[in-house]
Design a protein around this motif. Structure first.
Motif, PDB file in Angstrom:
ATOM      1  N   GLY A 442      45.738  52.227  78.977  1.00  0.00           N
ATOM      2  CA  GLY A 442      45.701  53.807  78.743  1.00  0.00           C
ATOM      3  C   GLY A 442      44.872  54.718  79.854  1.00  0.00           C
ATOM      4  N   ARG A 443      43.975  53.853  80.633  1.00  0.00           N
ATOM      5  CA  ARG A 443      43.191  54.345  81.616  1.00  0.00           C
ATOM      6  C   ARG A 443      43.825  55.335  82.448  1.00  0.00           C
ATOM      7  NH1 ARG A 443      37.893  52.365  84.828  1.00  0.00           N
ATOM      8  NH2 ARG A 443      37.898  54.345  86.057  1.00  0.00           N
ATOM      9  N   CYS A 444      44.690  54.838  83.365  1.00  0.00           N
ATOM     10  CA  CYS A 444      45.351  55.659  84.237  1.00  0.00           C
ATOM     11  C   CYS A 444      46.872  56.359  83.944  1.00  0.00           C
ATOM     12  CB  CYS A 444      45.433  54.943  85.627  1.00  0.00           C
ATOM     13  SG  CYS A 444      46.449  53.766  85.695  1.00  0.00           S
ATOM     14  N   ARG A 448      50.044  54.493  82.198  1.00  0.00           N
ATOM     15  CA  ARG A 448      50.406  55.115  80.771  1.00  0.00           C
ATOM     16  C   ARG A 448      51.648  55.876  80.421  1.00  0.00           C
ATOM     17  NH1 ARG A 448      45.620  58.311  80.070  1.00  0.00           N
ATOM     18  NH2 ARG A 448      47.169  59.897  80.263  1.00  0.00           N
ATOM     19  N   SER A 482      49.082  53.287  90.428  1.00  0.00           N
ATOM     20  CA  SER A 482      48.383  52.711  89.278  1.00  0.00           C
ATOM     21  C   SER A 482      46.903  52.073  89.428  1.00  0.00           C
ATOM     22  CB  SER A 482      49.095  51.555  88.461  1.00  0.00           C
ATOM     23  OG  SER A 482      50.240  52.367  87.767  1.00  0.00           O
ATOM     24  N   CYS A 484      45.301  49.196  88.226  1.00  0.00           N
ATOM     25  CA  CYS A 484      45.427  47.701  88.305  1.00  0.00           C
ATOM     26  C   CYS A 484      46.622  47.306  88.439  1.00  0.00           C
ATOM     27  CB  CYS A 484      44.467  47.173  87.160  1.00  0.00           C
ATOM     28  SG  CYS A 484      45.472  47.127  85.653  1.00  0.00           S
ATOM     29  N   PHE A 486      48.360  45.444  86.317  1.00  0.00           N
ATOM     30  CA  PHE A 486      49.204  45.741  85.418  1.00  0.00           C
ATOM     31  C   PHE A 486      50.354  46.701  85.570  1.00  0.00           C
ATOM     32  CE2 PHE A 486      50.721  47.150  81.395  1.00  0.00           C
ATOM     33  CZ  PHE A 486      50.351  46.042  80.397  1.00  0.00           C
TER      34      PHE A 486
END
Ligand code: SF4
Length: 523
Positions: A442-444, A448, A482, A484, A486
Motif C-alpha cells: 500500500g505504500r505507493c 496499490r 512502482s 519495488c 512487487f
C-alpha cells in the motif's frame, strides 16, 4: 556442542531424508530403534517430492534407493544392512565410497526422472551429506572451508567472485540478476559496520529452493556467507527464514554452531525468523521485518542496502541460492554456463504436475529440460516462469540465464509452473492480479491503485469489454513507476497472457471461455 555425525565413509549407513513436504521423522525413529550396529543418519530432502520419503542404504560402495519408503521398509533396510546385504525394492548404484554428492542410479530405474534432469552441483550434497556435519561437508570442498580462505585472504575471495561475474539469484536478493561484487565493494567502502544477511524469507510457496538448501545443505550456504563476511569485513551474519520454516532454521542453527566450533572466525552467525506474509519476501521489506517493524513497507532505493540496509548499516543481502553459487565460484572449479551469467539456476517445477521437484540447470541450458523432470496430466498449455508474477509462455525453449529469461519477458525467481490444457489463461492472469491487489503493502500509488484497476479491467473482459490498450498502458505505468519489484512485476502475468493468448481474451469478451473453465462465461 557434539559434532553431528557424518554419513560419508561411515558404511554401512542408512540415510533417512527428513524435511521438505514429506517429513521422514517416523522412518528415522523406526530405523534408529531397529539399528544395533549400522549407523542411521538424518539427511535433508533431495528436492524431488516424487521420491519422498526417500531412504538410502549404503554398504561396500553401493547404495540402494528406497523411494516412497514406508516405516516398515525403513526397518527392513536396517535389518538388511545388519545382515550384510542391501535391501530389495529399489534401484542400486555403485559409487566411490567417499563421494560427497548423491550418486544417481540409471534414469530408467527411478520412479522420477527429476534427479537426473539438469545437473546437481549446488544440489549435489542434498539428500547425501548430513546437513550439519562439517566432516561430510569438508569432503565436498577438499578439506578446506571457504570461511578459512576468507580469514586468510579476504581480498582473494572478493576477487574470485568479481572475476566470475556472478549474479544474484532470486527476488529476495540485494543484487537480483546483477553482478554481486559491486554491492560487496559498496558495502565494504561505506561508513559503518557491514553485516551479511542470508535472506531465505520467501512467501511464494512454490519457491522451495532456498528452504531446500537450508534443510539439506546449510553448511554450503553458511560457509559461503561467512567467507563473504570476511571479504566485505562484516562483523556478523544473520540468517533470516520464514516463521513456519522451523526445520530450515534448526538446521541453519546446527550448521552455524558446527562452523563456529570448527573454524576460528570471529564473525558470529545468528538465525532469526520473520513473518510469512507475501510482501516480506521483498528484499527491503525483509530488512524492515528483521528490524521488528509491524507495518512492512518497501524502502525507496537508492540508497540500496549495500549503503543503507539493516538498521542503516551497510548490508550484503543474498538468498541461499546466491550463496550456493558463491560457494561454487570459490571452490575453484569453473562455474560453466554463459560468460555474463555463469553457474547454475535452481528451478522448482510445480503446477499441474504429479509432484513438484527442484532441479538445477546451467545458465546455458534451456528451460525445456524441465519437461522431462515431472509428469504432467494432459498436454502443456502454458507455463508461468518466475513465480507468482512470472511471465506466461507456451515456449520453454528459453535459456536459463537472467538475460535469456528477461529477454523472453519471463521472471527469474526460480519457479516454473506448468499448466495443462484445462487452464484458462485469462482466469490465471486474473488470479495473479487479485493477489497483487490483496498483498501489496500500500505504500505507493502505482501498485496499490494500479492493481485494483488491473482487476477491474480484467473483470470488464468478462462483461464483454476487452480494453487491451488500457491494460497495456496501466501495466506499463505499474512496471515503470512502482517502488519495488512487487509492483514492477505484478502486471506481468496479464501482459504476457495477452501476448501469447490474445484470442482467449477476445473469446471471453464474446462470452466464451475456450477452456470451458470460467463459470458464467463458457457457453
Ligand atoms: S510496489 Fe507495491 S509492494 Fe512495493 S512499495 Fe509499492 S505498494 Fe508496496
Amino acid at each position: 556442542m557434539a559434532t553431528p555425525k557424518g554419513a560419508i565413509g561411515n558404511e554401512p549407513v542408512v540415510r533417512i531424508a527428513v524435511g521438505g513436504e514429506h517429513d521422514g521423522t517416523d522412518r528415522l525413529n523406526a530405523a534408529r530403534d531397529t539399528a544395533e550396529t549400522v549407523d542411521v543418519v538424518a539427511v535433508g530432502p533431495t528436492g524431488v517430492e516424487a521420491l519422498a520419503p526417500l531412504v538410502l542404504a549404503t554398504r561396500d560402495g553401493a547404495t540402494a534407493f528406497l523411494p516412497r519408503c514406508t516405516v516398515e521398509d525403513a526397518r527392513t533396510a536396517v535389518e538388511a544392512l545388519e545382515d550384510g546385504s542391501l535391501p530389495d525394492g529399489g534401484p542400486t548404484v555403485e559409487h566411490d565410497p567417499t563421494t560427497s554428492t548423491l550418486p544417481l542410479p540409471p534414469e530408467e530405474t527411478m520412479v522420477s526422472t527429476a534427479l537426473t534432469a539438469g545437473v546437481r552441483r549446488a544440489l549435489g550434497g542434498c539428500g547425501w551429506q548430513a546437513p550439519a556435519s562439517v566432516a561430510d561437508y569438508r569432503t565436498s570442498c577438499d578439506g578446506a572451508l571457504l570461511a578459512e580462505d576468507g580469514i586468510d585472504d579476504p581480498d582473494a575471495v572478493h576477487e574470485r567472485v568479481a572475476d566470475a561475474a556472478l549474479r544474484g539469484r532470486g527476488r529476495g536478493d540485494g543484487s537480483t540478476d546483477d553482478p554481486i561484487s559491486g554491492a560487496w565493494t559498496t558495502a565494504s567502502e561505506t561508513d559503518g559496520e557491514p553485516v551479511v544477511v542470508v535472506n531465505a524469507n520467501e512467501a511464494d510457496d512454490h519457491a522451495r529452493a532456498d528452504r531446500l538448501l537450508l534443510e539439506s545443505a546449510p553448511l554450503a550456504v553458511l560457509d559461503a556467507a561467512l567467507a563473504t563476511a570476511h571479504a566485505v569485513d562484516a562483523t556478523d551474519v544473520l540468517v533470516y527464514t520464514n516463521d513456519t520454516e522451523s526445520l530450515a532454521r534448526e538446521r541453519a542453527q546446527e550448521a552455524a554452531d558446527a562452523l563456529a566450533a570448527e573454524c576460528d572466525s570471529p564473525v558470529p552467525i545468528q538465525v532469526v525468523a520473520g513473518p510469512d506474509e507475501y510482501t516480506a519476501g521483498e528484499m527491503t521489506m525483509a530488512l524492515e521485518a528483521m528490524e521488528g517493524n509491524d507495518r512492512l513497507e518497501a524502502r525507496r532505493r537508492p540508497p540500496g542496502p549495500a549503503e543503507y540496509g539493516l538498521y542503516g548499516r551497510p548490508t550484503v543481502i543474498h538468498t541461499p541460492r546466491t550463496f550456493a553459487q558463491v560457494g561454487q565460484a570459490l571452490a575453484g572449479e569453473g562455474l560453466g554456463g554463459v560468460p555474463g551469467d555463469p553457474g547454475t539456476r535452481l528451478f522448482t517445477v510445480a503446477g499441474d504436475v504429479d509432484a513438484p521437484a527442484t532441479i538445477e540447470l546451467p545458465t546455458d541450458a534451456t528451460l525445456a529440460d524441465v519437461r522431462g523432470a515431472v509428469a504432467l496430466d494432459g498436454g502443456l498449455k502454458t507455463a508461468c516462469v518466475g513465480g507468482r508474477f512470472g511471465g506466461l509462455t507456451r515456449d520453454l525453449d528459453v535459456p536459463a540465464s537472467a538475460s535469456g529469461l528477461r529477454g523472453a519477458r519471463l521472471g527469474t525467481n526460480g519457479v516454473i509452473e506448468l499448466f495443462d490444457e484445462s487452464t484458462c489463461t485469462v482466469a490465471l492472469a486474473g488470479r495473479r492480479a487479485k493477489l497483487a491487489r490483496e498483498e501489496n503493502c500500500g505504500r505507493c500509488v502505482p501498485c496499490r491503485e494500479g492493481s485494483k484497476q488491473l482487476v477491474d479491467l480484467l473483470r470488464d473482459v468478462y462483461d464483454g469489454e476487452y480494453q487491451d490498450g488500457m491494460l497495456r498502458e496501466l501495466a506499463r505505468t505499474m512496471r515503470e513507476t512502482s517502488t519495488c519489484e512487487f509492483g514492477q512485476e505484478a502486471s506481468r502475468p496479464v501482459t504476457t497472457a495477452m501476448e501469447s493468448f490474445e484470442p482467449e481474451f477476445r473469446a471471453h469478451a464474446d462470452g466464451r471461455c475456450p477452456s470451458g473453465s470460467c463459470d458464467g462465461v463458457s457457453s
